[in-house]
Design a protein around this motif. Sequence first.
Motif, PDB file in Angstrom:
ATOM      1  N   THR A  73       0.827  -1.203   0.000  1.00 56.15           N
ATOM      2  CA  THR A  73       0.000   0.000   0.000  1.00 56.15           C
ATOM      3  C   THR A  73       0.861   1.253   0.000  1.00 56.15           C
ATOM      4  O   THR A  73       0.599   2.223  -0.717  1.00 56.15           O
ATOM      5  CB  THR A  73      -0.935   0.010   1.217  1.00 56.15           C
ATOM      6  OG1 THR A  73      -1.788  -1.134   1.152  1.00 56.15           O
ATOM      7  CG2 THR A  73      -1.791   1.264   1.254  1.00 56.15           C
ATOM      8  N   SER A  74       1.926   1.230   0.805  1.00 55.03           N
ATOM      9  CA  SER A  74       2.832   2.374   0.886  1.00 55.03           C
ATOM     10  C   SER A  74       3.446   2.673  -0.478  1.00 55.03           C
ATOM     11  O   SER A  74       3.507   3.818  -0.909  1.00 55.03           O
ATOM     12  CB  SER A  74       3.925   2.096   1.913  1.00 55.03           C
ATOM     13  OG  SER A  74       4.934   3.085   1.864  1.00 55.03           O
ATOM     14  N   TRP A  75       3.907   1.632  -1.175  1.00 58.99           N
ATOM     15  CA  TRP A  75       4.520   1.833  -2.488  1.00 58.99           C
ATOM     16  C   TRP A  75       3.487   2.318  -3.489  1.00 58.99           C
ATOM     17  O   TRP A  75       3.753   3.230  -4.278  1.00 58.99           O
ATOM     18  CB  TRP A  75       5.155   0.520  -2.972  1.00 58.99           C
ATOM     19  CG  TRP A  75       5.882   0.694  -4.271  1.00 58.99           C
ATOM     20  CD1 TRP A  75       7.172   1.125  -4.446  1.00 58.99           C
ATOM     21  CD2 TRP A  75       5.365   0.447  -5.578  1.00 58.99           C
ATOM     22  NE1 TRP A  75       7.481   1.155  -5.779  1.00 58.99           N
ATOM     23  CE2 TRP A  75       6.389   0.740  -6.499  1.00 58.99           C
ATOM     24  CE3 TRP A  75       4.135  -0.007  -6.055  1.00 58.99           C
ATOM     25  CZ2 TRP A  75       6.229   0.606  -7.876  1.00 58.99           C
ATOM     26  CZ3 TRP A  75       3.959  -0.141  -7.426  1.00 58.99           C
ATOM     27  CH2 TRP A  75       4.998   0.162  -8.323  1.00 58.99           C
ATOM     28  N   GLU A  76       2.300   1.752  -3.465  1.00 59.28           N
ATOM     29  CA  GLU A  76       1.286   2.092  -4.458  1.00 59.28           C
ATOM     30  C   GLU A  76       0.715   3.487  -4.276  1.00 59.28           C
ATOM     31  O   GLU A  76       0.053   4.023  -5.165  1.00 59.28           O
ATOM     32  CB  GLU A  76       0.170   1.046  -4.435  1.00 59.28           C
ATOM     33  CG  GLU A  76       0.631  -0.293  -5.009  1.00 59.28           C
ATOM     34  CD  GLU A  76      -0.387  -1.398  -4.844  1.00 59.28           C
ATOM     35  OE1 GLU A  76      -1.326  -1.227  -4.045  1.00 59.28           O
ATOM     36  OE2 GLU A  76      -0.231  -2.431  -5.524  1.00 59.28           O
ATOM     37  N   GLN A  77       0.971   4.115  -3.147  1.00 55.74           N
ATOM     38  CA  GLN A  77       0.525   5.489  -2.948  1.00 55.74           C
ATOM     39  C   GLN A  77       1.282   6.461  -3.838  1.00 55.74           C
ATOM     40  O   GLN A  77       0.784   7.553  -4.139  1.00 55.74           O
ATOM     41  CB  GLN A  77       0.685   5.887  -1.477  1.00 55.74           C
ATOM     42  CG  GLN A  77      -0.336   5.231  -0.557  1.00 55.74           C
ATOM     43  CD  GLN A  77      -0.066   5.513   0.908  1.00 55.74           C
ATOM     44  OE1 GLN A  77       1.006   5.992   1.273  1.00 55.74           O
ATOM     45  NE2 GLN A  77      -1.041   5.216   1.754  1.00 55.74           N
ATOM     46  N   ALA A 248      10.717  -1.922  -5.254  1.00 53.57           N
ATOM     47  CA  ALA A 248       9.387  -1.492  -4.826  1.00 53.57           C
ATOM     48  C   ALA A 248       9.090  -1.924  -3.398  1.00 53.57           C
ATOM     49  O   ALA A 248       8.615  -1.127  -2.585  1.00 53.57           O
ATOM     50  CB  ALA A 248       8.338  -2.043  -5.782  1.00 53.57           C
ATOM     51  N   LEU A 249       9.395  -3.195  -3.061  1.00 51.49           N
ATOM     52  CA  LEU A 249       9.003  -3.736  -1.766  1.00 51.49           C
ATOM     53  C   LEU A 249      10.167  -4.282  -0.961  1.00 51.49           C
ATOM     54  O   LEU A 249       9.966  -4.830   0.121  1.00 51.49           O
ATOM     55  CB  LEU A 249       7.963  -4.853  -1.961  1.00 51.49           C
ATOM     56  CG  LEU A 249       6.762  -4.538  -2.841  1.00 51.49           C
ATOM     57  CD1 LEU A 249       5.821  -5.733  -2.910  1.00 51.49           C
ATOM     58  CD2 LEU A 249       6.017  -3.312  -2.350  1.00 51.49           C
ATOM     59  N   GLY A 307       6.607  -0.332   5.039  1.00 53.04           N
ATOM     60  CA  GLY A 307       6.272   0.487   3.882  1.00 53.04           C
ATOM     61  C   GLY A 307       7.457   0.589   2.936  1.00 53.04           C
ATOM     62  O   GLY A 307       8.536   0.049   3.176  1.00 53.04           O
ATOM     63  N   HIS A 308       7.262   1.287   1.834  1.00 55.00           N
ATOM     64  CA  HIS A 308       8.339   1.450   0.856  1.00 55.00           C
ATOM     65  C   HIS A 308       9.488   2.252   1.454  1.00 55.00           C
ATOM     66  O   HIS A 308       9.279   3.299   2.064  1.00 55.00           O
ATOM     67  CB  HIS A 308       7.804   2.151  -0.391  1.00 55.00           C
ATOM     68  CG  HIS A 308       8.876   2.469  -1.392  1.00 55.00           C
ATOM     69  ND1 HIS A 308       9.579   1.479  -2.047  1.00 55.00           N
ATOM     70  CD2 HIS A 308       9.364   3.644  -1.832  1.00 55.00           C
ATOM     71  CE1 HIS A 308      10.462   2.047  -2.859  1.00 55.00           C
ATOM     72  NE2 HIS A 308      10.350   3.352  -2.750  1.00 55.00           N
TER      73      HIS A 308
END
Length: 327
Positions: A73-77, A248-249, A307-308
């Motif tokens: 979720t952190s990366w996709e933000q 990314a992760l 998170g990222h």
Amino acid sequence: MMGNRFKRDCDAALQHVCFDGRQQQKVRERIAAQRKPHVWGRRAAAVLAVAALTLSGAFAVQVLRDSIRQTMTSWEQTHEGTSLNLSQSDAGYTVTLDKIYGDDRYVYLRGTLSRDDEQIWKVDPMTDRLGTQYTAAGFCKRRFQIPNQETLVSYGSKLYFLSDTNPEDSTLEFIVRLDATEFALTGDATAVFDGIWYEVNGELFTLDGHWEITFPVDRKNDGETLEINQSITLENGTVILERLYFSALDVSADWSGENEALFREAWKNTYLLLKSGEQIPYQSRGIINEDGTEIRMEFEQFNKGLGHISADDVQAVVFAGQEIPIA
């Protein structure tokens, strides 16, 4: 019958090893036969030893400490990834590859497994002894046909079914992490999944099915490289932190130097130190060149659910207790 705690530990270990349902049950039975009460270290050894003997080439068990979903979720933000939206149905179930993202070190495939009859899955939620939540399900076999490779390969892949945020629907979410060494940033690859296993109320079920999806590997190269080239001297020689790589992760590091120091120092005191004070522990390492004097280190997968992580988040790398500040 295995006790509840031991069964959970066993299930958590087996979640990340690619067995079919029948093999998993045999592993459980053999582990139970070797069980020593009240000694977790011996039980864990039994889990790993039997797993290694049962399936040659199985991937090492990885234990995550926090939510995979939180890191995603952190990366996709701040990133979009590349949409795929490719599906295939068989035996009453549909596998969809929704999105691909990554760089030239790691490829991440995000997808879903859904029931065509739209009935609720009712698959057990699982929590390992360190608190990671996931869903007790998986594909019995998985492999990937990569461009310019002669055979179907699965090395370097890890699959996780995410904790179910909507247990009343007919869909389960998963993410596959692949070593990107053999993946170009353009072209096509094919994901092959055979069979499904899952658990309901502690009982193991398996389903037949075959899903083969060809997908474009095209993705934005979102990896970030931080060149460091700083050395520290240890009892067995000098090692050099060449660079950190932020996917990314996940975060990884490239090291060079004395073989004895790289492979025999106190790895349990090696971690990534963030400016927040959080530590992301060393998890694994692999040889890059033949003489073993250059290695690639992975820190704990999915950034321990923090998170990222980017270069700006890092204060230092600690190797065998010695700190290398990151400017």
